[in-house]
Write an enzyme that holds these catalytic residues in place. Sequence first.
Site, PDB file in Angstrom:
ATOM      1  N   SER A  84       0.809  -1.482  -0.160  1.00  0.00           N
ATOM      2  CA  SER A  84      -0.144  -0.178  -0.353  1.00  0.00           C
ATOM      3  C   SER A  84       0.912   1.003   0.084  1.00  0.00           C
ATOM      4  CB  SER A  84      -1.252  -0.233   1.005  1.00  0.00           C
ATOM      5  OG  SER A  84      -1.669  -1.042   0.677  1.00  0.00           O
ATOM      6  N   THR A 150      -6.264 -17.929  -5.521  1.00  0.00           N
ATOM      7  CA  THR A 150      -6.404 -16.695  -6.797  1.00  0.00           C
ATOM      8  C   THR A 150      -5.686 -15.290  -6.847  1.00  0.00           C
ATOM      9  OG1 THR A 150      -9.112 -17.531  -6.518  1.00  0.00           O
ATOM     10  CG2 THR A 150      -8.617 -15.755  -7.601  1.00  0.00           C
ATOM     11  N   TYR A 180      -9.841   2.151   5.970  1.00  0.00           N
ATOM     12  CA  TYR A 180      -9.454   2.063   4.931  1.00  0.00           C
ATOM     13  C   TYR A 180     -10.053   1.446   4.149  1.00  0.00           C
ATOM     14  CZ  TYR A 180      -5.393   1.549   3.385  1.00  0.00           C
ATOM     15  OH  TYR A 180      -3.907   1.206   2.576  1.00  0.00           O
ATOM     16  N   SER A 181      -9.799   1.402   2.389  1.00  0.00           N
ATOM     17  CA  SER A 181     -10.530   0.543   1.258  1.00  0.00           C
ATOM     18  C   SER A 181      -9.357   0.912   0.357  1.00  0.00           C
ATOM     19  CB  SER A 181     -11.936   1.101   1.457  1.00  0.00           C
ATOM     20  OG  SER A 181     -12.407   0.071   0.451  1.00  0.00           O
ATOM     21  N   GLY A 322       2.770  -0.792   4.039  1.00  0.00           N
ATOM     22  CA  GLY A 322       1.737  -1.906   2.857  1.00  0.00           C
ATOM     23  C   GLY A 322       2.508  -3.371   3.191  1.00  0.00           C
TER      24      GLY A 322
END
Length: 367
Positions: A84, A150, A180-181, A322
């Site tokens: 992030s 995946t 947070y998204s 991150g």
Amino acid sequence: MATAVAVAAGVMATIVVAPPTASAAARPDTVQQGLNALVRGDGPPAALASVKGRDGRTRTYTAGVGDLATGAKVPADGQVRIGSNTKTFTAVVVLQLVAEGKIGLDAEVDTYLPGLVRGKGIDGRHITVRQLLQHTSGLPEYEGDIDDDTMRHRYFEPRELLDVAFRHKADFAPGKGWNYSSTNYVVAGLIVQRVTGRTLAAEIDQRVVKRLGLRHTYFPAPGDRAIREPHPKGYHRASADAPLRDSTEIDPSVAWAAGGMISTNSDVNRFFTALLAGRLLPAAQLAEMRTTVPIGNTGAGYGLGLMSRPLSCGGVYWGHGGDINGYETRGGVTDDGRAANIAVTAIPTDEAVTKRLESLVDTALCR
């Protein structure tokens, strides 16, 4: 990005790349000690750091083992997935476009992506660009709906990520909370592409990476699952009692504008230092970026893709941090030029390990 992981490796190697000064040699180096402690017991296989101190010198550190299968050493200042921290790069590009008059910070998302952002309680006609960058839009997260297998092998178009997110209802009305998204940054990345007519990767490369000469930083191309330069392998386990597995090669498209980039600790420090010094944004946009809302009662604040955290020695430092399968990074810079970034090669399953990592950043910046 992913569920937490941790691993214990009985082998540990430590390297101090920069030779210590005479005064440093006379006492144990607290950063090296901290890295050594991180990889002991149930810690990650490896930890590596780059620290620019009050004296202006940059020191690079490693601890642990870079490859559990071969016992290889951790490459000094090796490349890692920075998760992030990518959000800050994306936010910089958006704010550069704001400064150029191509994006309105308080314009609605539908100005640029008409009809795209829709769902239960979700309406792009009432969400602003600022709210995307500050996580005050109420857009729900998509990451928990994509399993590890995946994520390792499948390429996602950004709009597919939004399809996953918008199965959920909004977390709250725009501007009425903070959550947070990563969905916010997928939307922001699509706005950059719509406004410029170029890929987000190309814009970040031209506007940030090449501008600052970040020679070890890049946004992986579609389908690029490898890490180009010397790097410690990253490891993941889905839960505390799950088997450990090599997670170095994944398809980072699942993170895209929110977390897909690769860099080194030193390059990340250079990026945040340049950003805070005004080399990437005009003063007005940098001031907007540094205007924060509180993150609960943690003492930290979230600006526009930039976080502030208090220091035990006084003041704050600015950065992001991150997580993505295989790697966790924490760090930041101070207004007077100190910088520290630390990476470990697994997302810890024990939150206490992450707390120790964050504490070590504080130690590095305050010593």
